[in-house]
Every structure is written in C-alpha cells, then in structure tokens.
Motif scaffolding. Structure first.
Motif, PDB file in Angstrom:
ATOM      1  N   ASP A  75       0.815  -1.224   0.000  1.00 30.48           N
ATOM      2  CA  ASP A  75       0.000   0.000   0.000  1.00 30.48           C
ATOM      3  C   ASP A  75       0.850   1.276   0.000  1.00 30.48           C
ATOM      4  N   GLU A  76       2.122   1.146  -0.424  1.00 33.62           N
ATOM      5  CA  GLU A  76       2.977   2.333  -0.489  1.00 33.62           C
ATOM      6  C   GLU A  76       3.603   2.475  -1.874  1.00 33.62           C
ATOM      7  N   ALA A  77       3.671   3.723  -2.334  1.00 31.42           N
ATOM      8  CA  ALA A  77       4.325   4.013  -3.612  1.00 31.42           C
ATOM      9  C   ALA A  77       5.497   4.944  -3.354  1.00 31.42           C
ATOM     10  N   GLU A  78       6.504   4.849  -4.213  1.00 36.10           N
ATOM     11  CA  GLU A  78       7.660   5.738  -4.101  1.00 36.10           C
ATOM     12  C   GLU A  78       7.963   6.335  -5.468  1.00 36.10           C
ATOM     13  N   ILE A  79       8.164   7.652  -5.482  1.00 32.35           N
ATOM     14  CA  ILE A  79       8.646   8.297  -6.710  1.00 32.35           C
ATOM     15  C   ILE A  79      10.152   8.060  -6.763  1.00 32.35           C
ATOM     16  N   LEU A  80      10.608   7.326  -7.761  1.00 31.38           N
ATOM     17  CA  LEU A  80      12.039   7.012  -7.869  1.00 31.38           C
ATOM     18  C   LEU A  80      12.793   8.147  -8.542  1.00 31.38           C
ATOM     19  N   THR A  81      12.178   8.752  -9.522  1.00 27.23           N
ATOM     20  CA  THR A  81      12.765   9.956 -10.118  1.00 27.23           C
ATOM     21  C   THR A  81      11.674  10.717 -10.863  1.00 27.23           C
ATOM     22  N   ILE A  82      11.882  12.038 -10.958  1.00 25.51           N
ATOM     23  CA  ILE A  82      10.951  12.904 -11.692  1.00 25.51           C
ATOM     24  C   ILE A  82      11.750  14.093 -12.198  1.00 25.51           C
ATOM     25  N   GLY A  83      11.466  14.526 -13.393  1.00 25.23           N
ATOM     26  CA  GLY A  83      12.177  15.683 -13.909  1.00 25.23           C
ATOM     27  C   GLY A  83      11.512  16.247 -15.154  1.00 25.23           C
ATOM     28  N   THR A  84      11.751  17.533 -15.359  1.00 27.96           N
ATOM     29  CA  THR A  84      11.306  18.234 -16.568  1.00 27.96           C
ATOM     30  C   THR A  84      12.546  18.837 -17.211  1.00 27.96           C
ATOM     31  N   ILE A  85      12.675  18.739 -18.517  1.00 27.07           N
ATOM     32  CA  ILE A  85      13.844  19.342 -19.167  1.00 27.07           C
ATOM     33  C   ILE A  85      13.799  20.860 -18.948  1.00 27.07           C
ATOM     34  N   PRO A  86      14.963  21.496 -18.821  1.00 26.96           N
ATOM     35  CA  PRO A  86      14.980  22.924 -18.468  1.00 26.96           C
ATOM     36  C   PRO A  86      14.110  23.788 -19.381  1.00 26.96           C
ATOM     37  N   ALA A  87      14.104  23.504 -20.692  1.00 31.25           N
ATOM     38  CA  ALA A  87      13.373  24.359 -21.640  1.00 31.25           C
ATOM     39  C   ALA A  87      11.863  24.309 -21.447  1.00 31.25           C
ATOM     40  N   ALA A  88      11.362  23.314 -20.738  1.00 29.59           N
ATOM     41  CA  ALA A  88       9.905  23.149 -20.615  1.00 29.59           C
ATOM     42  C   ALA A  88       9.407  23.375 -19.189  1.00 29.59           C
ATOM     43  N   ARG A  89      10.268  23.893 -18.319  1.00 26.81           N
ATOM     44  CA  ARG A  89       9.847  24.082 -16.925  1.00 26.81           C
ATOM     45  C   ARG A  89       8.894  25.272 -16.779  1.00 26.81           C
ATOM     46  N   GLY A  90       8.154  25.272 -15.693  1.00 27.18           N
ATOM     47  CA  GLY A  90       7.257  26.389 -15.411  1.00 27.18           C
ATOM     48  C   GLY A  90       5.988  26.378 -16.224  1.00 27.18           C
ATOM     49  N   ARG A  91       5.602  25.201 -16.728  1.00 26.56           N
ATOM     50  CA  ARG A  91       4.360  25.091 -17.520  1.00 26.56           C
ATOM     51  C   ARG A  91       3.421  24.054 -16.919  1.00 26.56           C
ATOM     52  N   GLY A  92       3.716  23.588 -15.748  1.00 28.29           N
ATOM     53  CA  GLY A  92       2.825  22.628 -15.105  1.00 28.29           C
ATOM     54  C   GLY A  92       3.135  21.173 -15.400  1.00 28.29           C
ATOM     55  N   ILE A  93       4.271  20.911 -16.055  1.00 29.76           N
ATOM     56  CA  ILE A  93       4.608  19.515 -16.379  1.00 29.76           C
ATOM     57  C   ILE A  93       4.923  18.723 -15.106  1.00 29.76           C
ATOM     58  N   GLY A  94       5.678  19.321 -14.191  1.00 32.87           N
ATOM     59  CA  GLY A  94       5.999  18.621 -12.941  1.00 32.87           C
ATOM     60  C   GLY A  94       4.734  18.233 -12.189  1.00 32.87           C
ATOM     61  N   LEU A  95       3.802  19.178 -12.100  1.00 32.44           N
ATOM     62  CA  LEU A  95       2.547  18.906 -11.391  1.00 32.44           C
ATOM     63  C   LEU A  95       1.753  17.806 -12.099  1.00 32.44           C
ATOM     64  N   ALA A  96       1.708  17.872 -13.428  1.00 29.62           N
ATOM     65  CA  ALA A  96       0.975  16.850 -14.194  1.00 29.62           C
ATOM     66  C   ALA A  96       1.586  15.468 -13.978  1.00 29.62           C
ATOM     67  N   LEU A  97       2.918  15.405 -13.948  1.00 29.97           N
ATOM     68  CA  LEU A  97       3.581  14.110 -13.729  1.00 29.97           C
ATOM     69  C   LEU A  97       3.259  13.564 -12.343  1.00 29.97           C
TER      70      LEU A  97
END
Ligand code: COA
Length: 160
Positions: A75-97
């Motif tokens: 019943d536990e999940a772990e985010i192993l890695t997450i990232g947005t390429i620099p050119a696409a940051r600040g558009r809500g991609i991190g939140l969507a992921l």
C-alpha cells in the motif's frame, strides 16, 4: 494516452521508452548540484522490468519533455525519479507528472506516496508542497553533489 484537462498530457512509458527516459533524465539532472544514481538506459530498462514499477512521459506539444518513474509495493508508492527538461519548466509539467503518478499509485492500491528530495532543491520542494507532500524525515549526507554531501528530506503524501 492519458489526457489531463488541467495541464500537460502524460503518457505511459514502457521498456521501449528506456532510451527516451534516459535522455530526458540526463537533461533534467544536468545541474552538477543535483545528484543521485546514474539513470542510464540500462537502469531504466532494469527498473521497468520489475513488478510494481511504472513510468510516464509528459509531452510539451508532441515532444517528450518530462518523466516520472514510480514503484508501488503493497500500500505504499515511491517516486524514484521525476524531472522536466529545463526548456519546458514552469508550464505545469511537474505537477501533471505527480498527478499521473498519484493516480497510477492509487490504481495499484497504494494509500501513501513517498519520495526523497535534496534539502537545497527549492523548486522541487515547492512542487511537492503544492502536491500535498509533507516532510516526515531527513537522511543526513544522503546525496553526494559537486558541492559536497547534502541531506535528503523524506516526504510523504496520503493518497488519493
Ligand atoms: C522540480 C521540477 C521537476 C519541476 O518541474 P516543472 O515542470 O517546472 O514544474 P511545474 O511547471 O509544475 O511547476 C514549476 C513552477 O511553474 C509554475 N507554473 C506551472 N504552470 C505554469 C503556467 N502555466 N504558467 C506560469 N507558471 C506556471 C508553478 O506554479 C511553479 O512555480 P514555483 O516555481 O513558484 O513553485 C523541475 O524543476 C526539475 O526537473 N528539476 C530538476 C530535477 C529535479 O530536481 N527533480 C526532483 C528531484 S527530487
């Protein structure tokens, strides 16, 4: 494809996407102050073959611009890695992921999601705070960066 009415699109990624995942990870983590294990193509392929592991790509237009990799056990999940390429940051991609990862973890029966973040990684910490994560622990000197050892904060969020 998983359309998200509130933000960028995310799509499931499988073994065939290991090269894309590795390329995105290299771009997202190019900053020498960010560190962690080497996430090359072989590492993604190995992890994606394990039961309970899932990955998603985020698209900016039609181009892959972000990734998330998670593992769910019981019943536990772990985010192993997450990232947005620099050119696409600040558009809500991190939140969507993160939303996509949370939905996938819920579908797999998880009731809580964990991750580790470097104590000095302010952009990531803001993202996690917005997504409902709270600090539940600290691992001293966990990351080895160009600037020396850095603590990891352990974050937890209840699901859904
Ligand atoms: C942390 C990281 C994943 C965030 O990704 P991102 O795609 O930029 O995340 P978001 O776009 O959802 O949020 C970033 C900012 O953009 C803002 N934003 C989101 N959508 C926006 C929009 N449409 N217009 C304007 N601003 C927007 C958010 O409010 C947020 O603002 P903040 O910096 O004040 O908190 C990214 O910086 C990254 O890859 N960093 C390097 C790797 C890393 O540190 N990974 C985490 C390791 S634990």
């Amino acid at each position: 494809m998983r359309p998200d009415p509130d933000g960028p699109r995310t799509v499931p990624a499988g073994l065939a996407h290991a090269p894309v995942l590795a390329a995105l990870h290299a771009l997202a983590f190019a900053d020498p102050d960010l560190s962690g294990p080497a996430w090359d193509e072989a590492a993604f392929a190995q992890l994606l073959m394990l039961p309970g592991t899932a990955a998603f790509l985020a698209l900016a237009g039609e181009e892959p611009a972000g990734l998330v990799l998670l593992r769910t056990a019981a019943d536990e999940a772990e985010i192993l890695t997450i990232g947005t390429i620099p050119a696409a940051r600040g558009r809500g991609i991190g939140l969507a992921l993160l939303r996509t990862a949370a939905a996938a973890a819920c579908d797999s029966g998880a009731q809580a999601m964990f991750l580790e973040v470097a104590a000095g990684n302010a952009p990531a910490q803001r993202l996690y705070a917005r997504s409902g994560f709270e600090t539940v622990g600290r691992r001293r000197g966990y990351y080895h960066t160009a600037a020396g050892p850095v603590d990891a904060l352990v974050l937890r969020r209840a699901l859904p």
